[in-house]
Design a protein around this motif. Structure first.
Motif, PDB file in Angstrom:
ATOM      1  N   MET A   1      64.703  36.523  42.756  1.00  0.00           N
ATOM      2  CA  MET A   1      63.905  36.222  42.001  1.00  0.00           C
ATOM      3  C   MET A   1      63.070  37.023  40.475  1.00  0.00           C
ATOM      4  SD  MET A   1      61.357  32.603  42.794  1.00  0.00           S
ATOM      5  CE  MET A   1      62.782  31.559  43.678  1.00  0.00           C
ATOM      6  N   TYR A   2      62.415  36.464  40.094  1.00  0.00           N
ATOM      7  CA  TYR A   2      61.453  37.554  39.165  1.00  0.00           C
ATOM      8  C   TYR A   2      60.673  36.415  38.379  1.00  0.00           C
ATOM      9  CZ  TYR A   2      64.543  41.163  38.866  1.00  0.00           C
ATOM     10  OH  TYR A   2      65.785  42.496  39.499  1.00  0.00           O
ATOM     11  N   ALA A   3      59.326  37.039  37.742  1.00  0.00           N
ATOM     12  CA  ALA A   3      58.304  35.874  37.556  1.00  0.00           C
ATOM     13  C   ALA A   3      58.328  36.237  36.023  1.00  0.00           C
ATOM     14  CB  ALA A   3      57.126  35.581  38.414  1.00  0.00           C
ATOM     15  N   ARG A   4      57.976  35.829  35.315  1.00  0.00           N
ATOM     16  CA  ARG A   4      57.496  36.072  33.732  1.00  0.00           C
ATOM     17  C   ARG A   4      56.279  35.677  33.376  1.00  0.00           C
ATOM     18  NH1 ARG A   4      59.191  39.504  30.086  1.00  0.00           N
ATOM     19  NH2 ARG A   4      59.492  38.975  27.855  1.00  0.00           N
ATOM     20  N   LEU A   5      55.008  35.928  33.273  1.00  0.00           N
ATOM     21  CA  LEU A   5      53.776  36.313  33.389  1.00  0.00           C
ATOM     22  C   LEU A   5      53.302  36.630  31.855  1.00  0.00           C
ATOM     23  CD1 LEU A   5      53.901  36.913  36.281  1.00  0.00           C
ATOM     24  CD2 LEU A   5      51.620  37.826  36.634  1.00  0.00           C
ATOM     25  N   THR A   6      52.167  35.852  31.696  1.00  0.00           N
ATOM     26  CA  THR A   6      51.810  35.422  29.925  1.00  0.00           C
ATOM     27  C   THR A   6      50.404  35.032  30.499  1.00  0.00           C
ATOM     28  OG1 THR A   6      54.127  34.539  29.290  1.00  0.00           O
ATOM     29  CG2 THR A   6      51.676  34.346  27.639  1.00  0.00           C
TER      30      THR A   6
ATOM     31  N   VAL B   1      52.577  30.912  34.435  1.00  0.00           N
ATOM     32  CA  VAL B   1      54.017  31.888  34.703  1.00  0.00           C
ATOM     33  C   VAL B   1      55.180  30.745  35.449  1.00  0.00           C
ATOM     34  CG1 VAL B   1      54.185  32.418  37.718  1.00  0.00           C
ATOM     35  CG2 VAL B   1      52.261  32.562  37.081  1.00  0.00           C
ATOM     36  N   SER B   2      55.649  31.739  35.579  1.00  0.00           N
ATOM     37  CA  SER B   2      57.195  31.208  35.306  1.00  0.00           C
ATOM     38  C   SER B   2      58.122  31.805  36.495  1.00  0.00           C
ATOM     39  CB  SER B   2      58.653  30.786  33.619  1.00  0.00           C
ATOM     40  OG  SER B   2      58.374  31.994  32.995  1.00  0.00           O
ATOM     41  N   LEU B   3      59.164  31.196  36.409  1.00  0.00           N
ATOM     42  CA  LEU B   3      60.333  31.967  37.879  1.00  0.00           C
ATOM     43  C   LEU B   3      60.949  31.357  37.282  1.00  0.00           C
ATOM     44  CD1 LEU B   3      58.061  30.238  41.620  1.00  0.00           C
ATOM     45  CD2 LEU B   3      58.158  32.636  40.158  1.00  0.00           C
TER      46      LEU B   3
ATOM     47  N   GLY C   1      65.067  33.238  28.622  1.00  0.00           N
ATOM     48  CA  GLY C   1      64.742  31.422  28.637  1.00  0.00           C
ATOM     49  C   GLY C   1      63.343  31.503  27.515  1.00  0.00           C
ATOM     50  N   GLU C   2      63.281  32.746  26.768  1.00  0.00           N
ATOM     51  CA  GLU C   2      62.425  32.717  25.821  1.00  0.00           C
ATOM     52  C   GLU C   2      62.803  32.420  24.486  1.00  0.00           C
ATOM     53  OE1 GLU C   2      59.799  35.985  26.705  1.00  0.00           O
ATOM     54  OE2 GLU C   2      58.831  34.371  28.228  1.00  0.00           O
ATOM     55  N   THR C   3      64.447  32.895  24.406  1.00  0.00           N
ATOM     56  CA  THR C   3      64.928  32.335  23.397  1.00  0.00           C
ATOM     57  C   THR C   3      65.162  31.690  22.908  1.00  0.00           C
ATOM     58  OG1 THR C   3      66.857  32.495  23.898  1.00  0.00           O
ATOM     59  CG2 THR C   3      65.889  35.262  23.224  1.00  0.00           C
ATOM     60  N   ASN C   4      64.675  30.142  22.762  1.00  0.00           N
ATOM     61  CA  ASN C   4      65.775  28.857  23.286  1.00  0.00           C
ATOM     62  C   ASN C   4      64.398  28.464  22.113  1.00  0.00           C
ATOM     63  OD1 ASN C   4      64.557  25.637  23.255  1.00  0.00           O
ATOM     64  ND2 ASN C   4      65.976  26.535  25.333  1.00  0.00           N
ATOM     65  N   PRO C   5      64.431  28.167  21.070  1.00  0.00           N
ATOM     66  CA  PRO C   5      64.144  27.475  19.949  1.00  0.00           C
ATOM     67  C   PRO C   5      62.766  26.428  19.694  1.00  0.00           C
ATOM     68  CG  PRO C   5      66.715  26.891  19.279  1.00  0.00           C
ATOM     69  CD  PRO C   5      66.343  27.648  20.088  1.00  0.00           C
ATOM     70  N   SER C   6      63.750  25.559  21.206  1.00  0.00           N
ATOM     71  CA  SER C   6      62.163  24.601  21.529  1.00  0.00           C
ATOM     72  C   SER C   6      61.085  24.805  21.888  1.00  0.00           C
ATOM     73  CB  SER C   6      62.838  23.634  22.377  1.00  0.00           C
ATOM     74  OG  SER C   6      63.667  22.893  21.179  1.00  0.00           O
ATOM     75  N   TYR C   7      61.274  25.861  22.763  1.00  0.00           N
ATOM     76  CA  TYR C   7      61.031  27.219  24.332  1.00  0.00           C
ATOM     77  C   TYR C   7      59.826  27.480  22.915  1.00  0.00           C
ATOM     78  CZ  TYR C   7      58.362  30.657  27.111  1.00  0.00           C
ATOM     79  OH  TYR C   7      57.088  31.311  27.269  1.00  0.00           O
ATOM     80  N   ILE C   8      60.326  28.673  21.844  1.00  0.00           N
ATOM     81  CA  ILE C   8      59.535  29.250  20.510  1.00  0.00           C
ATOM     82  C   ILE C   8      58.546  28.638  20.094  1.00  0.00           C
ATOM     83  CG2 ILE C   8      59.819  30.650  18.468  1.00  0.00           C
ATOM     84  CD1 ILE C   8      62.622  31.260  19.771  1.00  0.00           C
TER      85      ILE C   8
ATOM     86  N   PRO D   1      54.007  38.654  26.872  1.00  0.00           N
ATOM     87  CA  PRO D   1      54.949  38.145  28.548  1.00  0.00           C
ATOM     88  C   PRO D   1      55.559  39.691  29.158  1.00  0.00           C
ATOM     89  CG  PRO D   1      55.984  36.757  26.593  1.00  0.00           C
ATOM     90  CD  PRO D   1      54.861  37.952  26.059  1.00  0.00           C
ATOM     91  N   GLU D   2      54.766  39.433  30.270  1.00  0.00           N
ATOM     92  CA  GLU D   2      55.815  40.658  31.080  1.00  0.00           C
ATOM     93  C   GLU D   2      56.204  40.303  32.682  1.00  0.00           C
ATOM     94  OE1 GLU D   2      52.929  43.469  32.027  1.00  0.00           O
ATOM     95  OE2 GLU D   2      51.227  43.210  30.793  1.00  0.00           O
TER      96      GLU D   2
END
Length: 96
Positions: A1-6, A52-54, A64-71, A87-88
């Motif tokens: 599993m990975y976590a994306r932290l901003t 934090v997203s998992l 997941g960060e390329t989704n236009p709605s997310y952007i 984000p890291e």
């Protein structure tokens, strides 16, 4: 599993706006492959926080960060923030 932290920094009086935009993220992220959860942590006294997203895989986390709605949601949040989002991605070694 990975976590994306901003890390986020915002004027202390803008917490409700930041949280309001953050509440729009779960429905968007739930549609993404490999999404496993979201935490938005804030310290209202200083105007700082962490998003934090998992994710199942590192590729899922980045994709997941390329989704236009997310952007769009993150662009709305950026208008309240004092610093640019950077984000890291980290591997999750222990989760309880």
């Amino acid at each position: 599993m990975y976590a994306r932290l901003t890390n986020i920094s915002y004027p202390p009086g803008m917490r409700s706006e930041v949280v309001g935009v953050a509440r729009g993220l779960p429905p968007i992220l739930k549609e993404q492959r490999g999404f496993n959860g979201l935490l938005v942590l804030t310290d209202p006294s200083v105007g700082e926080g962490i998003i934090v997203s998992l994710w199942e895989t590192e590729a899922d986390a980045k994709e997941g960060e390329t989704n236009p709605s997310y952007i769009g949601q993150m662009s709305m949040m950026s208008s309240f923030l004092s610093e640019r989002l950077a984000p890291e991605t980290y591997q999750v070694d222990v989760q309880a």
